[in-house]
Design a protein around this motif. Structure first.
Motif, PDB file in Angstrom:
ATOM      1  N   LEU A  39       0.842  -1.186   0.000  1.00  0.00           N
ATOM      2  CA  LEU A  39       0.000   0.000   0.000  1.00  0.00           C
ATOM      3  C   LEU A  39       0.879   1.238   0.000  1.00  0.00           C
ATOM      4  O   LEU A  39       1.938   1.254   0.609  1.00  0.00           O
ATOM      5  CB  LEU A  39      -0.904   0.036   1.237  1.00  0.00           C
ATOM      6  CG  LEU A  39      -1.913  -1.083   1.386  1.00  0.00           C
ATOM      7  CD1 LEU A  39      -2.651  -0.950   2.709  1.00  0.00           C
ATOM      8  CD2 LEU A  39      -2.899  -1.059   0.239  1.00  0.00           C
ATOM      9  N   ARG A  40       0.422   2.284  -0.677  1.00  0.00           N
ATOM     10  CA  ARG A  40       1.154   3.549  -0.698  1.00  0.00           C
ATOM     11  C   ARG A  40       0.553   4.448   0.374  1.00  0.00           C
ATOM     12  O   ARG A  40      -0.588   4.879   0.270  1.00  0.00           O
ATOM     13  CB  ARG A  40       1.034   4.190  -2.072  1.00  0.00           C
ATOM     14  CG  ARG A  40       1.908   5.399  -2.252  1.00  0.00           C
ATOM     15  CD  ARG A  40       2.132   5.655  -3.727  1.00  0.00           C
ATOM     16  NE  ARG A  40       2.931   6.835  -3.931  1.00  0.00           N
ATOM     17  CZ  ARG A  40       4.262   6.862  -3.899  1.00  0.00           C
ATOM     18  NH1 ARG A  40       4.908   5.738  -3.668  1.00  0.00           N
ATOM     19  NH2 ARG A  40       4.919   7.971  -4.092  1.00  0.00           N
ATOM     20  N   LYS A  41       1.337   4.693   1.439  1.00  0.00           N
ATOM     21  CA  LYS A  41       0.856   5.456   2.578  1.00  0.00           C
ATOM     22  C   LYS A  41       1.888   6.497   2.976  1.00  0.00           C
ATOM     23  O   LYS A  41       3.017   6.488   2.502  1.00  0.00           O
ATOM     24  CB  LYS A  41       0.566   4.520   3.763  1.00  0.00           C
ATOM     25  CG  LYS A  41      -0.564   3.537   3.461  1.00  0.00           C
ATOM     26  CD  LYS A  41      -0.875   2.644   4.621  1.00  0.00           C
ATOM     27  CE  LYS A  41      -1.623   3.319   5.707  1.00  0.00           C
ATOM     28  NZ  LYS A  41      -2.964   3.776   5.337  1.00  0.00           N
ATOM     29  N   PHE A  42       1.496   7.391   3.877  1.00  0.00           N
ATOM     30  CA  PHE A  42       2.364   8.486   4.299  1.00  0.00           C
ATOM     31  C   PHE A  42       3.336   8.015   5.369  1.00  0.00           C
ATOM     32  O   PHE A  42       2.942   7.388   6.350  1.00  0.00           O
ATOM     33  CB  PHE A  42       1.531   9.642   4.840  1.00  0.00           C
ATOM     34  CG  PHE A  42       2.329  10.851   5.197  1.00  0.00           C
ATOM     35  CD1 PHE A  42       2.821  11.684   4.212  1.00  0.00           C
ATOM     36  CD2 PHE A  42       2.602  11.146   6.520  1.00  0.00           C
ATOM     37  CE1 PHE A  42       3.552  12.810   4.543  1.00  0.00           C
ATOM     38  CE2 PHE A  42       3.333  12.269   6.860  1.00  0.00           C
ATOM     39  CZ  PHE A  42       3.816  13.092   5.866  1.00  0.00           C
ATOM     40  N   ASP A  43       4.619   8.319   5.191  1.00  0.00           N
ATOM     41  CA  ASP A  43       5.654   8.030   6.180  1.00  0.00           C
ATOM     42  C   ASP A  43       6.049   9.359   6.823  1.00  0.00           C
ATOM     43  O   ASP A  43       6.679  10.204   6.177  1.00  0.00           O
ATOM     44  CB  ASP A  43       6.865   7.384   5.518  1.00  0.00           C
ATOM     45  CG  ASP A  43       7.881   6.870   6.527  1.00  0.00           C
ATOM     46  OD1 ASP A  43       7.856   7.304   7.688  1.00  0.00           O
ATOM     47  OD2 ASP A  43       8.704   6.025   6.130  1.00  0.00           O
ATOM     48  N   PRO A  44       5.687   9.594   8.095  1.00  0.00           N
ATOM     49  CA  PRO A  44       5.970  10.887   8.714  1.00  0.00           C
ATOM     50  C   PRO A  44       7.452  11.139   8.968  1.00  0.00           C
ATOM     51  O   PRO A  44       7.839  12.288   9.169  1.00  0.00           O
ATOM     52  CB  PRO A  44       5.188  10.823  10.028  1.00  0.00           C
ATOM     53  CG  PRO A  44       5.014   9.388  10.306  1.00  0.00           C
ATOM     54  CD  PRO A  44       4.956   8.704   8.977  1.00  0.00           C
ATOM     55  N   VAL A  45       8.279  10.119   8.954  1.00  0.00           N
ATOM     56  CA  VAL A  45       9.708  10.317   9.188  1.00  0.00           C
ATOM     57  C   VAL A  45      10.342  11.030   8.002  1.00  0.00           C
ATOM     58  O   VAL A  45      11.110  11.982   8.168  1.00  0.00           O
ATOM     59  CB  VAL A  45      10.412   8.973   9.472  1.00  0.00           C
ATOM     60  CG1 VAL A  45      11.896   9.168   9.681  1.00  0.00           C
ATOM     61  CG2 VAL A  45       9.785   8.297  10.682  1.00  0.00           C
ATOM     62  N   VAL A  46      10.023  10.595   6.780  1.00  0.00           N
ATOM     63  CA  VAL A  46      10.563  11.241   5.577  1.00  0.00           C
ATOM     64  C   VAL A  46       9.596  12.262   4.998  1.00  0.00           C
ATOM     65  O   VAL A  46       9.929  12.950   4.035  1.00  0.00           O
ATOM     66  CB  VAL A  46      10.947  10.200   4.497  1.00  0.00           C
ATOM     67  CG1 VAL A  46      12.098   9.349   4.946  1.00  0.00           C
ATOM     68  CG2 VAL A  46       9.766   9.351   4.107  1.00  0.00           C
ATOM     69  N   ARG A  47       8.383  12.337   5.588  1.00  0.00           N
ATOM     70  CA  ARG A  47       7.335  13.280   5.167  1.00  0.00           C
ATOM     71  C   ARG A  47       6.993  13.148   3.689  1.00  0.00           C
ATOM     72  O   ARG A  47       6.903  14.127   2.967  1.00  0.00           O
ATOM     73  CB  ARG A  47       7.721  14.710   5.519  1.00  0.00           C
ATOM     74  CG  ARG A  47       7.868  14.895   7.002  1.00  0.00           C
ATOM     75  CD  ARG A  47       7.965  16.315   7.402  1.00  0.00           C
ATOM     76  NE  ARG A  47       8.997  17.025   6.652  1.00  0.00           N
ATOM     77  CZ  ARG A  47       9.496  18.184   7.010  1.00  0.00           C
ATOM     78  NH1 ARG A  47       9.085  18.763   8.101  1.00  0.00           N
ATOM     79  NH2 ARG A  47      10.417  18.781   6.286  1.00  0.00           N
ATOM     80  N   GLN A  48       6.825  11.898   3.249  1.00  0.00           N
ATOM     81  CA  GLN A  48       6.443  11.584   1.873  1.00  0.00           C
ATOM     82  C   GLN A  48       5.555  10.356   1.869  1.00  0.00           C
ATOM     83  O   GLN A  48       5.544   9.581   2.822  1.00  0.00           O
ATOM     84  CB  GLN A  48       7.671  11.282   1.006  1.00  0.00           C
ATOM     85  CG  GLN A  48       8.566  12.444   0.744  1.00  0.00           C
ATOM     86  CD  GLN A  48       9.739  12.037  -0.139  1.00  0.00           C
ATOM     87  OE1 GLN A  48       9.980  10.860  -0.374  1.00  0.00           O
ATOM     88  NE2 GLN A  48      10.468  13.020  -0.605  1.00  0.00           N
ATOM     89  N   HIS A  49       4.844  10.181   0.770  1.00  0.00           N
ATOM     90  CA  HIS A  49       4.114   8.945   0.556  1.00  0.00           C
ATOM     91  C   HIS A  49       5.079   7.926  -0.038  1.00  0.00           C
ATOM     92  O   HIS A  49       5.746   8.209  -1.038  1.00  0.00           O
ATOM     93  CB  HIS A  49       2.927   9.163  -0.382  1.00  0.00           C
ATOM     94  CG  HIS A  49       1.757   9.784   0.293  1.00  0.00           C
ATOM     95  ND1 HIS A  49       1.636  11.144   0.483  1.00  0.00           N
ATOM     96  CD2 HIS A  49       0.661   9.223   0.846  1.00  0.00           C
ATOM     97  CE1 HIS A  49       0.507  11.389   1.112  1.00  0.00           C
ATOM     98  NE2 HIS A  49      -0.111  10.251   1.340  1.00  0.00           N
ATOM     99  N   VAL A  50       5.169   6.763   0.575  1.00  0.00           N
ATOM    100  CA  VAL A  50       6.046   5.699   0.108  1.00  0.00           C
ATOM    101  C   VAL A  50       5.267   4.386   0.143  1.00  0.00           C
ATOM    102  O   VAL A  50       4.185   4.301   0.717  1.00  0.00           O
ATOM    103  CB  VAL A  50       7.327   5.575   0.965  1.00  0.00           C
ATOM    104  CG1 VAL A  50       8.179   6.821   0.863  1.00  0.00           C
ATOM    105  CG2 VAL A  50       6.992   5.269   2.403  1.00  0.00           C
ATOM    106  N   ASP A  51       5.824   3.353  -0.476  1.00  0.00           N
ATOM    107  CA  ASP A  51       5.213   2.031  -0.442  1.00  0.00           C
ATOM    108  C   ASP A  51       5.464   1.375   0.909  1.00  0.00           C
ATOM    109  O   ASP A  51       6.574   1.438   1.439  1.00  0.00           O
ATOM    110  CB  ASP A  51       5.782   1.142  -1.550  1.00  0.00           C
ATOM    111  CG  ASP A  51       5.267   1.518  -2.906  1.00  0.00           C
ATOM    112  OD1 ASP A  51       4.210   2.161  -2.989  1.00  0.00           O
ATOM    113  OD2 ASP A  51       5.938   1.193  -3.909  1.00  0.00           O
TER     114      ASP A  51
END
Length: 56
Positions: A39-51
């Motif tokens: 799933l493509r979701k938001f990663d708050p550590v890198v502040r981007q949507h990633v897989d």
């Protein structure tokens, strides 16, 4: 009461592919998605949507 052993909708842990170690916990339907899900979701550590890929 919910069966835990061979549940049709088990809990799965989704780990970020960005290498940050951030995880989401969700449920999946084994009949519709027998393989590992991505799933493509938001990663708050890198502040981007990633897989996010299912880990077992």
């Amino acid at each position: 009461m919910v069966k835990r052993g061979n549940d049709i909708r088990p809990l799965v842990k989704l780990r970020s592919t960005a290498g940050t170690g951030y995880t989401y916990v969700t449920r999946k339907n084994r009949r519709n998605d027998p393989d590992r899900i991505t799933l493509r979701k938001f990663d708050p550590v890198v502040r981007q949507h990633v897989d996010f890929r299912e880990e077992r």
